[in-house]
Design a protein around this motif. Sequence first.
Motif, PDB file in Angstrom:
ATOM      1  N   PRO A  25     -71.313  -2.165 -64.843  1.00  0.00           N
ATOM      2  CA  PRO A  25     -70.309  -2.513 -65.845  1.00  0.00           C
ATOM      3  C   PRO A  25     -70.550  -3.862 -66.498  1.00  0.00           C
ATOM      4  O   PRO A  25     -70.112  -4.106 -67.617  1.00  0.00           O
ATOM      5  N   ALA A  28     -71.987  -3.708 -70.009  1.00  0.00           N
ATOM      6  CA  ALA A  28     -71.323  -2.876 -71.003  1.00  0.00           C
ATOM      7  C   ALA A  28     -71.135  -3.584 -72.331  1.00  0.00           C
ATOM      8  O   ALA A  28     -71.019  -2.933 -73.371  1.00  0.00           O
ATOM      9  N   ASN A  33     -69.506   0.954 -79.061  1.00  0.00           N
ATOM     10  CA  ASN A  33     -68.181   1.435 -78.697  1.00  0.00           C
ATOM     11  C   ASN A  33     -68.289   2.871 -78.181  1.00  0.00           C
ATOM     12  O   ASN A  33     -69.019   3.688 -78.749  1.00  0.00           O
ATOM     13  N   PRO A  34     -67.576   3.186 -77.128  1.00  0.00           N
ATOM     14  CA  PRO A  34     -67.742   4.504 -76.497  1.00  0.00           C
ATOM     15  C   PRO A  34     -67.524   5.681 -77.437  1.00  0.00           C
ATOM     16  O   PRO A  34     -68.200   6.708 -77.314  1.00  0.00           O
ATOM     17  N   GLU A  35     -66.607   5.547 -78.387  1.00  0.00           N
ATOM     18  CA  GLU A  35     -66.279   6.649 -79.281  1.00  0.00           C
ATOM     19  C   GLU A  35     -67.153   6.713 -80.523  1.00  0.00           C
ATOM     20  O   GLU A  35     -67.037   7.649 -81.318  1.00  0.00           O
ATOM     21  N   SER A  62     -70.628   2.161 -66.454  1.00  0.00           N
ATOM     22  CA  SER A  62     -70.882   1.159 -67.483  1.00  0.00           C
ATOM     23  C   SER A  62     -70.109   1.371 -68.773  1.00  0.00           C
ATOM     24  O   SER A  62     -70.007   0.455 -69.590  1.00  0.00           O
ATOM     25  N   VAL A  63     -69.606   2.568 -68.997  1.00  0.00           N
ATOM     26  CA  VAL A  63     -68.990   2.930 -70.268  1.00  0.00           C
ATOM     27  C   VAL A  63     -67.553   3.390 -70.008  1.00  0.00           C
ATOM     28  O   VAL A  63     -67.281   4.042 -68.993  1.00  0.00           O
ATOM     29  N   ASP A  64     -66.661   3.042 -70.916  1.00  0.00           N
ATOM     30  CA  ASP A  64     -65.295   3.564 -70.839  1.00  0.00           C
ATOM     31  C   ASP A  64     -65.330   5.021 -71.269  1.00  0.00           C
ATOM     32  O   ASP A  64     -65.176   5.356 -72.440  1.00  0.00           O
ATOM     33  N   THR A  65     -65.556   5.892 -70.308  1.00  0.00           N
ATOM     34  CA  THR A  65     -65.780   7.301 -70.625  1.00  0.00           C
ATOM     35  C   THR A  65     -64.515   8.023 -71.064  1.00  0.00           C
ATOM     36  O   THR A  65     -64.597   9.154 -71.553  1.00  0.00           O
ATOM     37  N   THR A  66     -63.359   7.387 -70.941  1.00  0.00           N
ATOM     38  CA  THR A  66     -62.135   8.015 -71.448  1.00  0.00           C
ATOM     39  C   THR A  66     -62.150   8.121 -72.963  1.00  0.00           C
ATOM     40  O   THR A  66     -61.360   8.872 -73.538  1.00  0.00           O
ATOM     41  N   LYS A  67     -63.077   7.383 -73.612  1.00  0.00           N
ATOM     42  CA  LYS A  67     -63.162   7.390 -75.075  1.00  0.00           C
ATOM     43  C   LYS A  67     -64.395   8.129 -75.593  1.00  0.00           C
ATOM     44  O   LYS A  67     -64.569   8.264 -76.808  1.00  0.00           O
ATOM     45  N   ARG A  97     -62.778  12.242 -66.001  1.00  0.00           N
ATOM     46  CA  ARG A  97     -63.168  10.940 -66.550  1.00  0.00           C
ATOM     47  C   ARG A  97     -63.637  11.054 -67.993  1.00  0.00           C
ATOM     48  O   ARG A  97     -64.005  10.060 -68.593  1.00  0.00           O
TER      49      ARG A  97
END
Length: 322
Positions: A25, A28, A33-35, A62-67, A97
């Motif tokens: 993380p 990151a 950006n994740p999205e 490492s990534v905010d996978t919720t996005k 996730r």
Amino acid sequence: MTIGDHLREFHDLPAFTFPDSVKGPEDAAGLPNPESVAWRVAVESYESDEEWEDAFGRFLASVDTTKVRALVVGAWSDAYDNGPEKIIEALVAAKDRLPALRALFLGDIVMEECEISWINQGDVSPLLNAFGELEEFGVRGGQGLVFPAVRHERLRTLTVETGGMPVEAVRGVAASELPALVKLDLWLGTSEYGGDSEVADLAPILAGTRLPALRHLALRNSEMQDDICTALAAAPVVARLAVLDVSMGVLTDDGATALLTGQPLTHLITLDLHHNYLSAAIRDRLRDSLEAEGVQVDVDPDDAESDEEDDGTVWRFVAVGE
């Protein structure tokens, strides 16, 4: 033609390869950006120091996978020997996730990593069953591909790229209930590489009853392209299509003539027949008949030229085989 480049875009997002140098993380901040991208997770296909599931674990950390909206599975270790069963298990285990995931591609593998007909695949239905919000799903490779009939309420685009699509997989796709599907793209391939379906196996697709939203149909890269076009000449699904794609295969004057003399095609926006074995006269006839009605017709022969042996035997090939 071979597949020499990885996906550059997927689900209208630029593809970004998750770097193997990212260890956790703390890195990151240097990632997009994740999205904003379609994330490609891959390892070396030959003598990899890391298994795909481990790379995916780093990605999750490492990534905010919720996005994350789109995910591309690239090469896994020894794809010419190993199927993606552990990869599919890892993806299904991580479904909670990935609540925003809308697009998934399994097997973005190019020829230097593994030729398309040597990619080992498996049963992809657990992915469709686990990710009920998917809008786009793609898979490359036909060896060992299993695609039983499924029902998916939200899928809008389905792509299966093979040098030879097994008949049971063709029948599974054809029997699937996909009420939201707008685009279906099947590379049916050749018998030499496991493509053992017949036109009769496509009957539910041609009828269109399970695909009420379908507007873009591609049945291509096939050695039975003439038979497909003959069936399409009277297929109910054609009347509501905007795009019909019968490219990349062994299409001759017989198939093109059947298509032209069948039901009207003037409602189409695009008719794609590129990579064909058509005579100049038939190509001109297609253009004259349809372009005047506003249909965009691609009938350029590209490099698809018949090879004739000294004994008169003629060899014709699909665009993507081995």
